[in-house]
Design an enzyme around this catalytic site. Structure first.
Site, PDB file in Angstrom:
ATOM      1  N   GLY A   1       0.832  -1.214   0.000  1.00 56.47           N
ATOM      2  CA  GLY A   1       0.000   0.000   0.000  1.00 56.47           C
ATOM      3  C   GLY A   1       0.857   1.250   0.000  1.00 56.47           C
ATOM      4  N   ASN A   2       0.239   2.389   0.265  1.00 55.23           N
ATOM      5  CA  ASN A   2       0.991   3.643   0.340  1.00 55.23           C
ATOM      6  C   ASN A   2       0.365   4.551   1.397  1.00 55.23           C
ATOM      7  OD1 ASN A   2      -1.094   5.404  -1.002  1.00 55.23           O
ATOM      8  ND2 ASN A   2      -0.724   3.941  -2.654  1.00 55.23           N
ATOM      9  N   TYR A   3       0.968   5.720   1.590  1.00 55.80           N
ATOM     10  CA  TYR A   3       0.572   6.583   2.711  1.00 55.80           C
ATOM     11  C   TYR A   3      -0.639   7.473   2.441  1.00 55.80           C
ATOM     12  CZ  TYR A   3       5.067   5.437   4.873  1.00 55.80           C
ATOM     13  OH  TYR A   3       6.124   4.799   5.432  1.00 55.80           O
ATOM     14  N   SER A   4      -1.284   7.336   1.295  1.00 52.76           N
ATOM     15  CA  SER A   4      -2.379   8.260   0.979  1.00 52.76           C
ATOM     16  C   SER A   4      -3.486   8.199   2.044  1.00 52.76           C
ATOM     17  CB  SER A   4      -2.971   7.890  -0.384  1.00 52.76           C
ATOM     18  OG  SER A   4      -4.128   8.653  -0.602  1.00 52.76           O
TER      19      SER A   4
END
Ligand code: CTP
Length: 402
Positions: free
Chosen positions: A210-213
């Site tokens: 995933g990512n930090y969005s």
């Protein structure tokens, strides 16, 4: 901020324990720039005093419709005439009945009868009273007449009972007011699709890539589009944010699910704004069982996800907006994406700059299109959203001038 600034709103408070929450509502509305007048029923004044409202709104609050000294007797006509909207929160069973029947027995029901402005009713009462045939029939009458009924929500009530009857959250009520006030604005009759948040690509049953969005930029865009009258669809990756009122939220997890939802919604849309941080790669295959810790190391094989914006392609009448989250060579990379993905506009943002990027409530962006670049100062994500939608509205006007 918002479409609430300098609007004339009358808040009608009726007799329910939720009246104490109306003080918070009044405070938030005033902070958002609303010119707020508060009228209370005598029953409401037993729960909270007019002074409470006066203190937060900075204007007199009224209870007694026969108080000639304050001019309250003619007040309802004046308030009703100048109001952009009447918000009845909380709306007790009795007040709902009075408004449905057209009985003008206190300043709240009087204002409701006298105004031609939109009316939002936020019921709050015990579940037995809410579910009673009489209350349901009155609410049906109000809906049929075009009033907006917001809530109630399910939950534990002050009486100790559980069920439908809790007044909606203050943020939901404010969302409903913004929606109602924006109904005829410049995106009315337009459909806008917004994507938000990051995607999660499964590795095994307990892990993902995933990512930090945080989703904040996309949610701000959806709210801003709703505030301008657009029929708004929000395709959202997992995000810890409340669902905006009157926005159709389609929750998705993976890039492929987001692609399917966005493409389907774009078929009849006027604009698509991809604010989502879509994963560029996904595990080649998700393992069915949890990967154990026994091996010394682990390599994941990743494959490319579909490029959603590129797949949407070009369609006459569809305005396409992308975001370019960069950590270097901001404008060069943004321009390349503008061309490659055949966009009308790209919002370039340096995610490593102070006050910008993931999780922050503010953003510093540059709007890039075929004509040039506009560098915007640091502003709230909602303000950035408004600037992006100014461009979208202009492009739509250009495409179909009336
Ligand atoms: N985007 C998309 N589908 C993807 C990846 C990105 O539609 N699979 C969209 C994003 O929502 C954004 C724009 O494309 O609006 C640019 O995303 P970004 O991650 O900055 O660019 P990429 O195309 O992924 O290129 P790179 O990662 O090489 O910078």
């Amino acid at each position: 901020m918002y479409n609430l600034t300098d609007r004339e709103i009358v808040l009608g408070v009726s007799g329910s324990i939720a009246a104490y929450k109306a003080a918070d509502l009044a405070s938030k509305l005033t902070q958002a720039g609303v010119r707020l007048d508060v009228v209370l029923t005598p029953a409401a004044a037993k729960f909270v005093t007019p002074l409470t409202f006066q203190s937060v709104s900075g204007r007199p609050a009224y209870v007694d419709m026969f108080d000639t000294a304050s001019g309250a007797s003619e007040l309802h006509i004046e308030l009703a005439r100048r109001a952009n909207a009447l918000l009845i929160a909380p709306a007790s069973a009795t007040t709902i009945a009075r408004v449905a029947l057209g009985l003008a027995e206190d300043l709240v029901s009087l204002t409701a009868l006298a105004t031609r402005a939109p009316i939002i009713v936020c019921p709050a009462m015990d579940p037995q009273m809410f579910e009673h045939e009489a209350t349901q029939a009155h609410l049906e009458t109000l809906r049929r007449r075009g009033l907006h009924v917001v809530g109630p929500e399910e939950g534990r009530l002050a009486s100790g009972h559980t069920g439908p009857g809790r007044m909606s959250e203050v943020q939901t009520i404010i969302g409903a007011l913004r929606y109602v006030l924006g109904k005829d604005a410049d995106l009315a009759g337009r459909k806008v699709v917004v994507s938000a948040g990051g995607t999660q690509e499964p590795v095994d049953p307990v892990r993902y890539v995933g990512n930090y969005s945080s989703g904040k930029m996309g949610y701000a865009l959806a709210e801003a589009a709703r505030d301008r009258g657009a029929d708004t669809v929000l395709v959202s990756g997992p995000a810890a944010l409340p669902e905006p009122y009157a926005v159709r939220v389609l929750p998705v997890r993976q890039a492929t699910e987001m692609r399917d939802a966005v493409l389907a919604e774009c078929a009849d849309a006027d604009a698509v704004i991809m604010a989502a941080a879509v994963a560029d790669y996904q595990p080649a295959e998700a393992v069915g069982q949890k990967i154990k810790r026994r091996q010394k190391g682990l390599s994941l094989s990743l494959v490319r996800t579909p490029d959603i914006l590129a797949e949407i392609g070009r369609r006459a009448g569809l305005v396409k907006v992308g975001f370019a989250a960069e950590s270097e060579n901001l404008l060069t990379n943004a321009r390349r994406k503008l061309d490659d993905k055949r966009l009308d506009l790209i919002v370039a943002n340096n995610v490593t700059a102070e006050g910008s990027g993931f999780g922050s409530d503010t953003n510093r962006v540059t709007l890039v299109d075929g004509e040039g670049e506009e560098e915007l100062p640091l502003m709230s994500k909602y303000e950035v959203a408004c600037r992006v939608l100014d461009r979208v509205a202009a492009a739509l006007r250009e495409a179909s001038p009336d």
